[in-house]
Every structure is written in C-alpha cells, then in structure tokens.
Design a protein around this motif. Structure first.
Motif, mmCIF file in Angstrom:
data_model
loop_
_atom_site.group_PDB
_atom_site.id
_atom_site.type_symbol
_atom_site.label_atom_id
_atom_site.label_comp_id
_atom_site.label_asym_id
_atom_site.label_seq_id
_atom_site.Cartn_x
_atom_site.Cartn_y
_atom_site.Cartn_z
ATOM 1 N N SER A 7 0.810 -1.217 0.000
ATOM 2 C CA SER A 7 0.000 0.000 0.000
ATOM 3 C C SER A 7 0.844 1.268 0.000
ATOM 4 O O SER A 7 0.351 2.349 -0.341
ATOM 5 C CB SER A 7 -0.929 0.017 1.209
ATOM 6 O OG SER A 7 -0.178 -0.116 2.400
ATOM 7 N N THR A 8 2.115 1.154 0.388
ATOM 8 C CA THR A 8 2.971 2.338 0.434
ATOM 9 C C THR A 8 3.752 2.528 -0.862
ATOM 10 O O THR A 8 4.522 3.487 -0.990
ATOM 11 C CB THR A 8 3.958 2.239 1.612
ATOM 12 O OG1 THR A 8 4.773 1.071 1.456
ATOM 13 C CG2 THR A 8 3.210 2.160 2.935
ATOM 14 N N GLY A 9 3.570 1.623 -1.833
ATOM 15 C CA GLY A 9 4.285 1.703 -3.104
ATOM 16 C C GLY A 9 3.552 2.531 -4.144
ATOM 17 O O GLY A 9 2.500 3.132 -3.881
ATOM 18 N N PHE A 10 4.093 2.537 -5.353
ATOM 19 C CA PHE A 10 3.592 3.345 -6.459
ATOM 20 C C PHE A 10 2.121 3.060 -6.756
ATOM 21 O O PHE A 10 1.266 3.954 -6.727
ATOM 22 C CB PHE A 10 4.476 3.067 -7.686
ATOM 23 C CG PHE A 10 4.123 3.848 -8.922
ATOM 24 C CD1 PHE A 10 3.549 5.100 -8.849
ATOM 25 C CD2 PHE A 10 4.411 3.315 -10.171
ATOM 26 C CE1 PHE A 10 3.247 5.821 -10.001
ATOM 27 C CE2 PHE A 10 4.123 4.019 -11.330
ATOM 28 C CZ PHE A 10 3.536 5.274 -11.242
ATOM 29 N N VAL A 11 1.791 1.793 -7.031
ATOM 30 C CA VAL A 11 0.409 1.420 -7.343
ATOM 31 C C VAL A 11 -0.442 1.393 -6.077
ATOM 32 O O VAL A 11 -1.583 1.874 -6.071
ATOM 33 C CB VAL A 11 0.362 0.045 -8.038
ATOM 34 C CG1 VAL A 11 -1.085 -0.398 -8.274
ATOM 35 C CG2 VAL A 11 1.106 0.094 -9.365
ATOM 36 N N GLY A 12 0.114 0.832 -5.012
ATOM 37 C CA GLY A 12 -0.656 0.667 -3.779
ATOM 38 C C GLY A 12 -1.180 1.968 -3.219
ATOM 39 O O GLY A 12 -2.318 2.049 -2.739
ATOM 40 N N LYS A 13 -0.377 3.017 -3.285
ATOM 41 C CA LYS A 13 -0.806 4.314 -2.756
ATOM 42 C C LYS A 13 -1.984 4.862 -3.560
ATOM 43 O O LYS A 13 -2.971 5.346 -2.994
ATOM 44 C CB LYS A 13 0.354 5.297 -2.775
ATOM 45 C CG LYS A 13 0.029 6.641 -2.121
ATOM 46 C CD LYS A 13 1.214 7.593 -2.177
ATOM 47 C CE LYS A 13 2.381 7.098 -1.352
ATOM 48 N NZ LYS A 13 3.506 8.062 -1.327
ATOM 49 N N LYS B 82 7.099 4.237 6.772
ATOM 50 C CA LYS B 82 6.269 3.963 5.603
ATOM 51 C C LYS B 82 4.802 4.250 5.904
ATOM 52 O O LYS B 82 4.070 4.789 5.064
ATOM 53 C CB LYS B 82 6.454 2.513 5.152
ATOM 54 C CG LYS B 82 7.795 2.227 4.481
ATOM 55 C CD LYS B 82 7.880 0.801 4.016
ATOM 56 C CE LYS B 82 9.174 0.550 3.238
ATOM 57 N NZ LYS B 82 9.222 1.276 1.953
ATOM 58 N N ALA B 83 4.359 3.875 7.093
ATOM 59 C CA ALA B 83 2.969 4.128 7.485
ATOM 60 C C ALA B 83 2.682 5.629 7.512
ATOM 61 O O ALA B 83 1.647 6.085 7.003
ATOM 62 C CB ALA B 83 2.692 3.513 8.852
ATOM 63 N N ILE C 133 -0.245 -6.714 -3.448
ATOM 64 C CA ILE C 133 0.531 -5.964 -4.437
ATOM 65 C C ILE C 133 2.031 -6.054 -4.151
ATOM 66 O O ILE C 133 2.845 -6.010 -5.069
ATOM 67 C CB ILE C 133 0.098 -4.483 -4.444
ATOM 68 C CG1 ILE C 133 -1.407 -4.376 -4.685
ATOM 69 C CG2 ILE C 133 0.857 -3.689 -5.507
ATOM 70 C CD1 ILE C 133 -1.951 -2.970 -4.552
ATOM 71 N N ALA C 134 2.397 -6.193 -2.887
ATOM 72 C CA ALA C 134 3.806 -6.153 -2.498
ATOM 73 C C ALA C 134 4.617 -7.224 -3.227
ATOM 74 O O ALA C 134 4.177 -8.370 -3.365
ATOM 75 C CB ALA C 134 3.934 -6.348 -0.988
ATOM 76 N N ALA C 135 5.777 -6.830 -3.702
ATOM 77 C CA ALA C 135 6.666 -7.763 -4.404
ATOM 78 C C ALA C 135 8.073 -7.191 -4.401
ATOM 79 O O ALA C 135 8.283 -6.017 -4.093
ATOM 80 C CB ALA C 135 6.188 -7.986 -5.842
#
Length: 349
Positions: A8-14, A36-37, A84-86
């Motif tokens: 959720s903190t990445g490019f797509v996740g946000k 990150k939170a 989504i995390a990878a």
C-alpha cells in the motif's frame, strides 16, 4: 468493504488506497515500519483519514508478520485482500530474495487471508510471466518454460501458488505490464523501465553539455526501434483493480495491458523532444560496430532491459475488456498527448 492491502505504500498501492478510500471503502494497509505508514497517511486527505487503518506487518514473515492480537481483531472483518507487495529486480544474483518475497511472501499473505476468513483474494502479478514466448493468454503459464530472469519465474510460481487456494476464497490474478505515470498529470513514483531510460538521457545530455566541445557525433543507444513497449498508466491499472471488486469472475486472470503499445522509435522521439536532446540514435541489438566507452556508460543502466527492448510481446486482454464494459469504463488509449504528459511529468519533476 473492508480491504487489506499489501504494498500500500508503493507506487500502485498508494494510488489504489486513495481511490478505494474515495469510493467509501475502509482500507487496512500493511506497512513494515512507522516511516512507511506515516508517509502513506500524509498522502491521504484529512476527510478520508478515519477509514485508513495501519496494520504492522511484513510479508517476508509467517502470517505476514501480523501479531496474534491484530489477527484476532481483523478476523471476519476483511472482505478483500489486494496483494501488491513484491520484490522487483532483474538481477539474477538476487534470486533467493526474489523467491523469498515473491513466492514465500505470497504464501504468507495467503495463509493470513485464510486465517481472517476473507471472501476475495486479488493477486497483482505481472504480464511478464510468459517467459520467452511472444504471446500471452489470460491463463496460467506453465512453469516448464524458459524465463528471461528469475523475477519472471518467481512471479509465475506465485501465480500457481495462488490458484492452490481457489477453494478457500474467490481468487483473481491481475497482470499489469510496464506501469508508468498518471495519464492526466504524469505523476509517477518510479525509477524503473521508462524512467531509467529518461534518467540515462538526462545524464548523457548534461555530460555532453559539460564537455563544451564541438557537437559530437550522435550517441548510440542499443534498442530495436520497431519493437513496442507495453506501457500502461497507473490510473488505468488502478481503475481495473477497483472494477474487479464488483465484476471480477472467480478464478479469472486479467491482463492490464496496452492493446496498441507505442514503438520504441515513437517513445524515443517524444523523449528527445521533451528533453531537447537530439544527439542520440537508436541502433539494433545486432549492432556490431562497437560502442565507445561513453556509449557503454550510457547503455549500462538499461542492460537488464535489453531482452524487452528488442521484441514486441502480445497480450490477450479479452477478460479485461469484458470487465471494463461491465464497469462502464473506457479501454486504454495511450495516445501521443497522454504519453507526452507522462514523459514530461518525469522530465520536469
């Protein structure tokens, strides 16, 4: 709905978090640490903050690192998981890390989802699980094939793993291709793929300007100009993912890809125009003239992408087109105006 997100903190996740909150859903965002939170919270408007919940965890650990106390609190409350995390790397020396995060990490979040009794599990994979093939259908690809790198293989194995849980919840796999910036604003939080090329061009332009000598011969960049790159704006990716909440059919795979991808030549002409840097020419991967030391440095950052720059891949997206129609959403149209917006968004950042 109550939705748990990894990445959720990445490019797509946000961007997905913001859209889900904007549509009235509650988001439980898995984050590895407070920094990150806090960064995610800072990106969410005040009026949406009351439906954003942070969950401390790490997919590298059993049960995604979520405490027993939090599991008890979330049990029976989560409707859907977006995984989504990878770990994204084309460096095969990082094989162990790739498989630990992308395969074992997927198993950890699947087991957590099972423990929480979720209804839907949406796995965000990559369109590049087809290995050395040139055409991909919206179906599981056999693991008995050659892959360009271990990243592709790890993501393919993760997809097979997800399908092993099809009796536990409604599952879907979404396969984006090369994700670039927002189609309307050009905003992006990425240094990968297209953005690596842009960075290389910017550095080379500055280097030449610093030389303060006569205009040099054109710098050669190794790339098949006729091949196409399957670029998809992040907002299109998010729209398809959100549409899946209501209209995804159980056990289906959805390609979030571009039916009319731009050629390398077209992309590079726009890039040269936006940078006002025309001292570059594309040469094919079969080029045998030999590169200068300066050209080798210019090409080095994109070396791991050479296999993708020399060929055009074709992705069937029939399932996705049906999903878009049901959701009354338009198919992707990555025209010159949109692509220029995306490129200029990074050039002028």
């Amino acid at each position: 709905m109550n939705i748990l997100l990894t990445g959720s903190t990445g490019f797509v996740g946000k961007q997905l978090t913001l859209q889900l909150l904007g549509q009235g859903h509650s988001v439980y965002a898995l984050a590895r640490n407070k920094k990150k939170a806090d960064n995610l919270k800072a990106s969410v408007p005040d009026h949406l903050q009351d439906r954003l919940y942070m969950v401390e965890g790490n997919i590298a650990e059993d049960m995604a690192g979520v405490s027993d106390e939090q599991i008890e609190q979330l049990q029976g409350r989560i409707d859907t998981v977006y995984h989504i995390a990878a770990y994204l790397s084309f460096d095969d020396r990082e094989k162990d890390q790739l498989f630990h995060i992308n395969v074992n990490g997927t198993r950890h979040i699947l087991e957590l989802a099972k423990k929480l009794h979720v209804k839907n599990f949406f796995h965000v994979s990559t369109a590049y699980t087809l290995g050395d093939q040139l055409h991909a259908k919206e179906e599981l690809h056999s693991l008995e094939r050659s892959f360009v790198n271990y990243y592709e293989k790890s993501k393919c194995e993760a997809e097979h793993l997800v399908f092993e849980y099809k009796d536990d919840f409604h599952i879907n796999i979404f396969r984006p291709s090369i994700i670039v910036g927002d189609s309307k604003t050009g905003e992006a939080e990425s240094t990968f793929a297209l953005y690596g090329v842009i960075r290389s061009f910017q550095l080379m332009k500055r280097r030449i300007e610093r030389q303060k000598s006569a205009t040099p011969e054109k710098i050669r960049f190794v790339c098949n100009e006729k091949a196409a790159q399957n670029l998809v704006p992040v907002d299109y990716v998010v729209n398809v993912l959100v549409a899946g909440l209501e209209h995804a059919e159980q056990n289906k795979i959805y390609h979030i890809t571009n039916s009319h991808p731009p050629s390398n030549a077209f992309v590079f002409e726009l890039l040269k125009s936006e940078l006002d840097f025309y001292g570059v020419e594309l040469v094919p991967t079969t080029f045998e003239g030999g590169l200068t030391d300066q050209e080798l440095k210019f090409n080095e950052p994109m070396r791991v992408f050479q296999e993708y720059l020399k060929k055009t891949l074709h992705f069937d997206d029939s399932n996705t087109q049906e999903l878009l129609a049901k959701s009354h959403l338009q198919p992707l149209d990555l025209n010159e105006r949109v692509l220029r917006t995306i490129i200029s968004g990074k050039v002028n950042a």
